[in-house]
Each structure stands twice: as structure tokens, then as C-alpha cells.
Design a protein around this motif. Structure first.
Motif, mmCIF file in Angstrom:
data_model
loop_
_atom_site.group_PDB
_atom_site.id
_atom_site.type_symbol
_atom_site.label_atom_id
_atom_site.label_comp_id
_atom_site.label_asym_id
_atom_site.label_seq_id
_atom_site.Cartn_x
_atom_site.Cartn_y
_atom_site.Cartn_z
ATOM 1 N N ARG A 242 -0.344 -8.704 6.274
ATOM 2 C CA ARG A 242 0.603 -8.377 5.193
ATOM 3 C C ARG A 242 1.658 -7.395 5.691
ATOM 4 O O ARG A 242 2.841 -7.507 5.367
ATOM 5 C CB ARG A 242 -0.151 -7.795 3.994
ATOM 6 N N ARG B 44 11.361 -9.474 -1.887
ATOM 7 C CA ARG B 44 10.672 -9.285 -0.610
ATOM 8 C C ARG B 44 11.341 -10.057 0.524
ATOM 9 O O ARG B 44 10.845 -10.014 1.661
ATOM 10 C CB ARG B 44 9.224 -9.741 -0.743
ATOM 11 N N GLY C 99 1.563 12.132 0.600
ATOM 12 C CA GLY C 99 1.450 13.381 -0.154
ATOM 13 C C GLY C 99 0.757 13.052 -1.463
ATOM 14 O O GLY C 99 0.199 11.960 -1.617
ATOM 15 N N THR D 18 5.887 -8.761 -9.172
ATOM 16 C CA THR D 18 5.564 -10.152 -8.834
ATOM 17 C C THR D 18 4.096 -10.278 -8.414
ATOM 18 O O THR D 18 3.473 -11.307 -8.654
ATOM 19 C CB THR D 18 6.508 -10.700 -7.736
ATOM 20 N N GLY E 33 0.801 -1.225 0.000
ATOM 21 C CA GLY E 33 0.000 0.000 0.000
ATOM 22 C C GLY E 33 0.829 1.267 0.000
ATOM 23 O O GLY E 33 0.294 2.375 0.072
ATOM 24 N N GLN F 170 0.264 -13.792 3.475
ATOM 25 C CA GLN F 170 1.644 -14.275 3.605
ATOM 26 C C GLN F 170 2.394 -14.183 2.287
ATOM 27 O O GLN F 170 1.789 -13.951 1.236
ATOM 28 C CB GLN F 170 1.618 -15.718 4.100
ATOM 29 N N ARG G 70 -1.094 -12.532 -9.728
ATOM 30 C CA ARG G 70 -2.541 -12.364 -9.983
ATOM 31 C C ARG G 70 -2.901 -12.855 -11.387
ATOM 32 O O ARG G 70 -4.001 -13.357 -11.611
ATOM 33 C CB ARG G 70 -2.952 -10.905 -9.767
ATOM 34 N N GLY H 125 7.676 -4.704 -5.900
ATOM 35 C CA GLY H 125 7.218 -5.765 -4.992
ATOM 36 C C GLY H 125 8.153 -6.964 -4.983
ATOM 37 O O GLY H 125 7.802 -8.016 -4.460
ATOM 38 N N GLN I 160 15.491 -13.703 -1.880
ATOM 39 C CA GLN I 160 15.096 -13.184 -3.204
ATOM 40 C C GLN I 160 16.111 -12.138 -3.692
ATOM 41 O O GLN I 160 16.419 -12.058 -4.877
ATOM 42 C CB GLN I 160 13.697 -12.570 -3.152
ATOM 43 N N GLY J 285 2.447 2.534 -2.416
ATOM 44 C CA GLY J 285 2.392 3.265 -3.685
ATOM 45 C C GLY J 285 3.282 2.677 -4.761
ATOM 46 O O GLY J 285 3.504 3.309 -5.790
ATOM 47 N N LYS J 286 3.770 1.457 -4.537
ATOM 48 C CA LYS J 286 4.687 0.851 -5.513
ATOM 49 C C LYS J 286 4.013 0.687 -6.877
ATOM 50 O O LYS J 286 4.545 1.114 -7.894
ATOM 51 C CB LYS J 286 5.193 -0.514 -5.013
ATOM 52 N N GLY J 287 2.826 0.068 -6.859
ATOM 53 C CA GLY J 287 2.120 -0.147 -8.135
ATOM 54 C C GLY J 287 1.755 1.167 -8.794
ATOM 55 O O GLY J 287 1.920 1.350 -10.005
ATOM 56 N N THR J 288 1.269 2.095 -7.989
ATOM 57 C CA THR J 288 0.845 3.412 -8.488
ATOM 58 C C THR J 288 2.011 4.146 -9.149
ATOM 59 O O THR J 288 1.909 4.632 -10.276
ATOM 60 C CB THR J 288 0.314 4.252 -7.299
HETATM 61 P P1 B4P Z 1 -0.152 0.677 -4.095
HETATM 62 O O1 B4P Z 1 0.524 1.318 -2.962
HETATM 63 O O2 B4P Z 1 0.215 1.098 -5.449
HETATM 64 O O3 B4P Z 1 0.001 -0.865 -3.835
HETATM 65 P P2 B4P Z 1 1.337 -1.699 -3.725
HETATM 66 O O4 B4P Z 1 2.310 -1.082 -2.768
HETATM 67 O O5 B4P Z 1 1.827 -1.960 -5.118
HETATM 68 O O6 B4P Z 1 0.724 -2.990 -3.190
HETATM 69 P P3 B4P Z 1 0.886 -4.426 -2.617
HETATM 70 O O7 B4P Z 1 2.117 -4.560 -1.800
HETATM 71 O O8 B4P Z 1 -0.419 -4.642 -1.999
HETATM 72 O O9 B4P Z 1 0.886 -5.440 -3.789
HETATM 73 P P4 B4P Z 1 1.669 -6.608 -4.430
HETATM 74 O O10 B4P Z 1 0.894 -6.830 -5.669
HETATM 75 O O11 B4P Z 1 3.128 -6.327 -4.553
HETATM 76 O O12 B4P Z 1 -1.671 0.938 -3.953
HETATM 77 C C1 B4P Z 1 -2.371 0.900 -2.722
HETATM 78 C C2 B4P Z 1 -3.474 1.923 -2.723
HETATM 79 O O13 B4P Z 1 -2.945 3.182 -2.313
HETATM 80 C C3 B4P Z 1 -4.135 2.167 -4.089
HETATM 81 O O14 B4P Z 1 -5.511 2.207 -3.917
HETATM 82 C C4 B4P Z 1 -3.585 3.518 -4.521
HETATM 83 O O15 B4P Z 1 -4.493 4.234 -5.310
HETATM 84 C C5 B4P Z 1 -3.372 4.213 -3.181
HETATM 85 N N1 B4P Z 1 -2.318 5.219 -3.227
HETATM 86 C C6 B4P Z 1 -1.107 5.106 -3.835
HETATM 87 N N2 B4P Z 1 -0.386 6.229 -3.658
HETATM 88 C C7 B4P Z 1 -1.163 7.083 -2.893
HETATM 89 C C8 B4P Z 1 -0.976 8.400 -2.357
HETATM 90 N N3 B4P Z 1 0.144 9.095 -2.559
HETATM 91 N N4 B4P Z 1 -1.960 8.928 -1.611
HETATM 92 C C9 B4P Z 1 -3.101 8.244 -1.390
HETATM 93 N N5 B4P Z 1 -3.348 7.007 -1.876
HETATM 94 C C10 B4P Z 1 -2.387 6.420 -2.616
HETATM 95 O O16 B4P Z 1 1.555 -7.894 -3.448
HETATM 96 C C11 B4P Z 1 0.369 -8.619 -3.199
HETATM 97 C C12 B4P Z 1 0.687 -9.990 -2.577
HETATM 98 O O17 B4P Z 1 1.392 -10.835 -3.540
HETATM 99 C C13 B4P Z 1 1.611 -10.018 -1.362
HETATM 100 O O18 B4P Z 1 0.906 -9.793 -0.149
HETATM 101 C C14 B4P Z 1 2.197 -11.458 -1.424
HETATM 102 O O19 B4P Z 1 1.310 -12.425 -0.916
HETATM 103 C C15 B4P Z 1 2.342 -11.709 -2.921
HETATM 104 N N6 B4P Z 1 3.684 -11.353 -3.425
HETATM 105 C C16 B4P Z 1 3.960 -10.355 -4.333
HETATM 106 N N7 B4P Z 1 5.274 -10.296 -4.569
HETATM 107 C C17 B4P Z 1 5.860 -11.266 -3.803
HETATM 108 C C18 B4P Z 1 7.211 -11.674 -3.582
HETATM 109 N N8 B4P Z 1 8.229 -11.062 -4.214
HETATM 110 N N9 B4P Z 1 7.458 -12.691 -2.717
HETATM 111 C C19 B4P Z 1 6.451 -13.317 -2.095
HETATM 112 N N10 B4P Z 1 5.147 -12.980 -2.237
HETATM 113 C C20 B4P Z 1 4.849 -11.953 -3.081
#
Ligand code: B4P
Length: 193
Positions: free
Chosen positions: A146, A89, A174, A32, A11, A58, A37, A86, A93, A13-16
Motif C-alpha cells: 500500500r 489518490r 506526535g 473513499t 496510516g 492496490q 468498505r 483518501g 482522480q 492519520g487521515k481517518g483519525t
Molecule cells: P489512519 O492514519 O487514520 O488511517 P488512514 O490514513 O485513514 O488510512 P488508510 O489509507 O489505510 O485508509 P483508506 O481507508 O483511505 O489510521 C491508522 C492508524 O494510525 C490508526 O490505528 C490510528 O489510531 C493510528 N494513528 C493515527 N494518528 C496517530 C498518531 N498521531 N499517533 C499514533 N497513532 C496514530 O484506504 C484503504 C484502501 O482503500 C486503499 O489501500 C485502497 O485499496 C482503497 N482506496 C481508498 N480510497 C481509494 C481511492 N481514492 N482510489 C483507489 N483506491 C482507494
């Protein structure tokens, strides 16, 4: 080749920010989470196994994600650089990634670490869960699991890359545009060296 790790808790902001960064720098995006997904959507054996792990908040086993990254690197030989989102982790890795990049005669240029408070992370993820359809975003205990997994297994990745002075901390709270500008400024400093 210039390779970036976008690092931070769930959460943060990595994906964003990845979407903006790949557009600005022409990097190949490797998330990843997205790869997993995709496996789930295609109902592959890997995807079915990963889903039950992800739904508990997890981490998926190291060999699974390292295998996915290894084949993604091989299928993009023309890339001018990779943005890892992501991943890595865990320290295992990180070591595997360093070795994969070494075999391609390249390395990580910078690790950009987004910093966001825990309450803001929970708020953002539950908010995304209202519309994303992601089963790991719509339950507060899973979201907190998480974040706990991040503290237990992932935060040490920053220490691992700190040893080679590659980590830069960036405030992840921000506006999306303001954070993007801060990330670009750090990348540009290194590209101009
Ligand atoms: P983002 O903040 O973009 O989400 P993320 O960090 O990419 O997400 P995450 O860690 O959940 O996902 P991942 O797919 O890697 O977005 C979150 C929200 O915040 C959005 O709604 C966005 O709009 C909002 N937002 C962003 N910036 C903002 C700002 N400035 N202000 C306000 N709102 C804002 O991982 C998912 C799962 O996959 C993990 O839990 C794990 O089970 C598995 N996984 C993935 N990679 C793995 C790995 N390398 N090893 C093991 N398991 C793994």
C-alpha cells in the motif's frame, strides 16, 4: 463552501483527524476507503471486486471511486463544504474532482498533507490490524504494498495541487491533539482570508 483534501500515505492519520475536523468545522466527510468498505460489508458486486484489489494493497480503478464521489456530492447539496479523506489518490482522480467541483461552482480550498515516516506508518497499520479486523492491515507485505502504491501513484497528487499553491505540509507524528491543532491553524488562516 470550503472544501479540504486531507492527504497522506496509508496510516498517516487521515481517518483519525477527519473525525475531529468534521466535528469542528461542520463539513461533510467523504472517505473513499469507508465508502468501499461499506460496499464490501453489503456484499455488492462493486464491493466484491474492490475487496480483492484492496486485499492486495492496490488502488481500486479510478472510474469506480470517481463514480462513488460524484454520487456522494449529488446527495449532499446542502453541505457547507466537503472533507475529502483518501481521495483523490491519482492525478486522474484529481482532475475528475476538480471538474465535479467546477460544475458545482466551487473548488478545493486547501490540501493538508500529513507527513509520517515509513516505519511509523507500518507500525501504526499493523497495530490497527490487531483489532480492526481489516484484512489489508494485518499483513506486513500488504501494508508495504500500500505504501509502495502511494509512492508510485498518489504522491504526485501533491505536485498536481502544488501548481495552484494549495498544498500545506503538516507533521503527522506526535499526539493526535497536537496534529489536530496544527491542521486547524492552517484551515483558520485560510478561512479568515
Ligand atoms: P489512519 O492514519 O487514520 O488511517 P488512514 O490514513 O485513514 O488510512 P488508510 O489509507 O489505510 O485508509 P483508506 O481507508 O483511505 O489510521 C491508522 C492508524 O494510525 C490508526 O490505528 C490510528 O489510531 C493510528 N494513528 C493515527 N494518528 C496517530 C498518531 N498521531 N499517533 C499514533 N497513532 C496514530 O484506504 C484503504 C484502501 O482503500 C486503499 O489501500 C485502497 O485499496 C482503497 N482506496 C481508498 N480510497 C481509494 C481511492 N481514492 N482510489 C483507489 N483506491 C482507494
Amino acid at each position: 463552501m470550503f472544501n479540504i483534501i486531507l492527504f497522506g500515505p496509508p496510516g498517516s492519520g487521515k481517518g483519525t483527524q477527519s473525525e475531529n475536523l468534521i466535528a469542528a468545522y461542520g463539513l461533510q466527510h467523504l472517505s473513499t476507503g469507508d465508502l468501499l468498505r461499506n460496499e464490501i460489508a453489503n456484499q455488492t458486486v462493486l464491493g466484491l471486486e474492490a475487496k480483492s484489489i484492496m486485499d492486495q494493497g492496490q488502488l481500486v480503478p479510478d472510474q469506480v471511486v470517481v463514480g462513488m464521489i460524484s454520487s456522494a456530492l449529488d446527495t449532499n447539496p446542502q453541505a457547507k463544504g466537503f472533507l475529502f479523506d483518501g481521495f483523490p489518490r491519482t492525478v486522474a482522480q484529481s482532475e475528475a474532482l476538480d471538474e465535479l467541483l467546477r460544475l458545482k461552482d466551487t473548488e478545493i480550498g486547501v490540501v493538508l498533507a500529513l507527513e509520517v515516516s515509513e516505519e511509523e506508518l507500518v507500525h501504526r497499520l499493523l497495530n490497527r490490524g490487531l483489532t480492526s479486523g481489516r484484512s489489508d492491515d494485518n499483513n506486513e507485505s500488504v501494508v508495504r504494498a500500500r505504501i509502495k502504491e502511494y509512492h508510485n501513484k498518489t504522491s504526485v497528487v501533491a505536485e498536481y495541487y502544488s501548481r495552484s499553491n494549495k498544498v500545506v505540509k503538516v507533521k503527522g507524528e506526535g499526539t493526535v491533539d497536537g496534529i489536530f491543532a496544527a491542521l486547524c491553524s492552517e484551515i483558520d488562516k485560510r478561512l479568515s482570508k
